[in-house]
Design an enzyme around this catalytic site. Structure first.
Site, PDB file in Angstrom:
ATOM      1  N   HIS A  95     -90.587 -55.966  33.265  1.00  0.00           N
ATOM      2  CA  HIS A  95     -89.172 -56.363  33.169  1.00  0.00           C
ATOM      3  C   HIS A  95     -88.303 -55.124  33.235  1.00  0.00           C
ATOM      4  O   HIS A  95     -87.209 -55.137  33.797  1.00  0.00           O
ATOM      5  CB  HIS A  95     -88.912 -57.169  31.884  1.00  0.00           C
ATOM      6  CG  HIS A  95     -88.458 -56.335  30.742  1.00  0.00           C
ATOM      7  ND1 HIS A  95     -89.318 -55.788  29.806  1.00  0.00           N
ATOM      8  CD2 HIS A  95     -87.223 -55.892  30.406  1.00  0.00           C
ATOM      9  CE1 HIS A  95     -88.626 -55.063  28.945  1.00  0.00           C
ATOM     10  NE2 HIS A  95     -87.352 -55.114  29.282  1.00  0.00           N
TER      11      HIS A  95
ATOM     12  N   THR B  15     -96.046 -56.808  32.793  1.00  0.00           N
ATOM     13  CA  THR B  15     -97.410 -56.280  32.691  1.00  0.00           C
ATOM     14  C   THR B  15     -98.344 -57.361  32.133  1.00  0.00           C
ATOM     15  O   THR B  15     -99.522 -57.419  32.509  1.00  0.00           O
ATOM     16  CB  THR B  15     -97.451 -55.006  31.817  1.00  0.00           C
ATOM     17  OG1 THR B  15     -96.779 -55.259  30.572  1.00  0.00           O
ATOM     18  CG2 THR B  15     -96.769 -53.837  32.524  1.00  0.00           C
TER      19      THR B  15
ATOM     20  N   ASP C 123     -91.506 -60.574  23.561  1.00  0.00           N
ATOM     21  CA  ASP C 123     -90.852 -60.380  24.855  1.00  0.00           C
ATOM     22  C   ASP C 123     -90.046 -61.630  25.199  1.00  0.00           C
ATOM     23  O   ASP C 123     -90.588 -62.737  25.213  1.00  0.00           O
ATOM     24  CB  ASP C 123     -91.920 -60.111  25.923  1.00  0.00           C
ATOM     25  CG  ASP C 123     -91.343 -59.497  27.183  1.00  0.00           C
ATOM     26  OD1 ASP C 123     -90.174 -59.786  27.499  1.00  0.00           O
ATOM     27  OD2 ASP C 123     -92.070 -58.748  27.850  1.00  0.00           O
TER      28      ASP C 123
ATOM     29  N   CYS D  88     -93.800 -51.049  32.541  1.00  0.00           N
ATOM     30  CA  CYS D  88     -93.018 -52.163  31.996  1.00  0.00           C
ATOM     31  C   CYS D  88     -92.452 -52.932  33.182  1.00  0.00           C
ATOM     32  O   CYS D  88     -91.650 -52.372  33.952  1.00  0.00           O
ATOM     33  CB  CYS D  88     -91.914 -51.652  31.085  1.00  0.00           C
ATOM     34  SG  CYS D  88     -90.996 -53.021  30.353  1.00  0.00           S
TER      35      CYS D  88
ATOM     36  N   CYS E 286     -92.846 -61.154  30.665  1.00  0.00           N
ATOM     37  CA  CYS E 286     -93.609 -59.905  30.561  1.00  0.00           C
ATOM     38  C   CYS E 286     -94.321 -59.575  31.877  1.00  0.00           C
ATOM     39  O   CYS E 286     -95.328 -60.215  32.226  1.00  0.00           O
ATOM     40  CB  CYS E 286     -94.617 -59.952  29.409  1.00  0.00           C
ATOM     41  SG  CYS E 286     -95.309 -58.325  29.076  1.00  0.00           S
TER      42      CYS E 286
HETATM   43  O1  PYC Z   1     -92.320 -56.713  31.204  1.00  0.00           O
HETATM   44  O2  PYC Z   1     -94.120 -55.471  31.226  1.00  0.00           O
HETATM   45  C1  PYC Z   1     -93.148 -55.965  30.648  1.00  0.00           C
HETATM   46  C2  PYC Z   1     -92.941 -55.641  29.228  1.00  0.00           C
HETATM   47  C3  PYC Z   1     -93.742 -54.902  28.413  1.00  0.00           C
HETATM   48  C4  PYC Z   1     -93.144 -54.871  27.160  1.00  0.00           C
HETATM   49  C5  PYC Z   1     -91.994 -55.613  27.238  1.00  0.00           C
HETATM   50  N1  PYC Z   1     -91.888 -56.071  28.510  1.00  0.00           N
END
Ligand code: PYC
Length: 318
Positions: free
Chosen positions: A90, A241, A235, A88, A239
């Site tokens: 964030h 990922t 999100d 993840c 995000c």
């Molecule tokens: O920031 O990778 C991210 C993420 C995945 C799900 C919510 N945020």
């Protein structure tokens, strides 16, 4: 009997993270298998820490265990309202900001271990966090879907620490006012992927859907996205990922050079700056990149959750 778990909350570009600092024993064996063990043993407890009434659908949880050797900054498992997340972005930025707030992490480079690989996090003096994420790659290009009520959608399947279907969105605009129709479209895309048996590598479910549009980004940014997470929450950040998976697709298309900045804006307007280092190819001939994501998080709360054992008989996963 009740359990007490110390926690620290933060948000990264609007997307919240709750880090659990104690109360859950470190699983045994290889970290790649920890999710299974943890969900089997403590699934109801984890769900109770992020879902209502202590949290909400949009909260991402992280169980953090301090380092056991000098080369590591610790181990972390991310989860959300319906189960496990691979990596993840964030959440990692939130974790680093949280550890810094607690005096457990100093500016500099740190290695964190997740079930899908090691992540390097650089904490700058001014609070910015730069993550070198796990390797990312495009798995399938130009997957056409006929989505009832929406027509034909074309997208790529890519890995950025979670599995994504990423489509350039041309049917409307990516803006917060459209979050409900965007959610329904992404949910319909996910159902269509399932119905057609379209998966990530080794049959993995594609549980994150990302719509992108350069047209809807505000000046100075390259693209705006809307990312729907596995539990149907979108999100609030761009995000990490998802941005990593997008970078892998841009790299595969020759649309972004190694080291070149990509300013990814999310649906609420917050921005991650992404870039990548050229990677290599694995034994199956898959070409991967090493994505880098930069962002900031703010700590919002520090406290102790109290969970009565009697509540744990009730499943709170989605
Ligand atoms: O920031 O990778 C991210 C993420 C995945 C799900 C919510 N945020």
């Amino acid at each position: 009997m009740s359990r007490r778990l110390r926690f620290i909350d933060s948000h990264t570009g609007g997307e919240p993270t709750r880090v659990l600092l104690d109360g859950i024993a470190r699983p045994r064996g290889a970290i790649a298998d920890w999710h299974r063990a943890l969900l089997a043993e403590h699934g109801a407890l984890l769900a109770a820490t992020v879902n209502e009434p202590r949290g909400s659908d949009i909260l991402v949880g992280a169980v953090y265990w301090p380092p056991t050797d000098a080369a590591s900054a610790g181990d972390v498992l991310f989860f959300n309202n319906v189960g496990a997340l691979g990596m993840c972005g964030h959440g990692t930025i939130g974790l680093v900001a949280s550890l810094a707030h607690l005096g457990l992490m100093a500016p500099g480079a740190h290695t964190l271990h997740t079930p899908v690989g090691a992540v390097r996090a650089l904490l700058r003096d001014d609070g910015e966090v730069v993550i070198d994420n796990v390797p990312a790659y495009r798995h399938r290009q130009g997957v056409a879907l006929d989505v009832a009520g929406h027509g034909r959608i074309m997208g790529d399947v890519a890995w950025g620490g979670n599995w994504f279907y990423i489509a350039e969105y041309e049917h409307g605009s990516i803006e917060l006012a459209n979050r409900e129709p965007l959610t329904e479209l992404c949910w319909a895309i996910r159902a269509e992927l399932r119905a057609r048996g379209i998966t990530g590598r080794d049959g993995a479910e594609i549980d994150h859907i990302e719509l992108a549009s350069a047209r809807d980004a505000t000046p100075g940014n390259d693209s705006r996205n809307f990312v729907l997470c596995p539990g149907k929450a979108y999100d609030r950040s761009p995000c990490g990922t998802g941005t990593s998976a997008r970078l892998a697709c841009l790299a595969a298309d020759g649309a972004l050079a190694p080291g070149q900045a990509w300013r990814q804006q999310g649906i609420t307007g917050s921005v991650f700056e992404g870039r990548y280092a050229a990677g290599g190819g694995d034994a199956d001939g898959v070409a991967w990149i090493r994505p880098q994501i930069a962002g900031r998080a703010q700590v919002t709360a520090l406290g102790e959750l109290i969970v009565d054992d009697a509540e744990l008989g009730v499943s709170r996963w989605g």
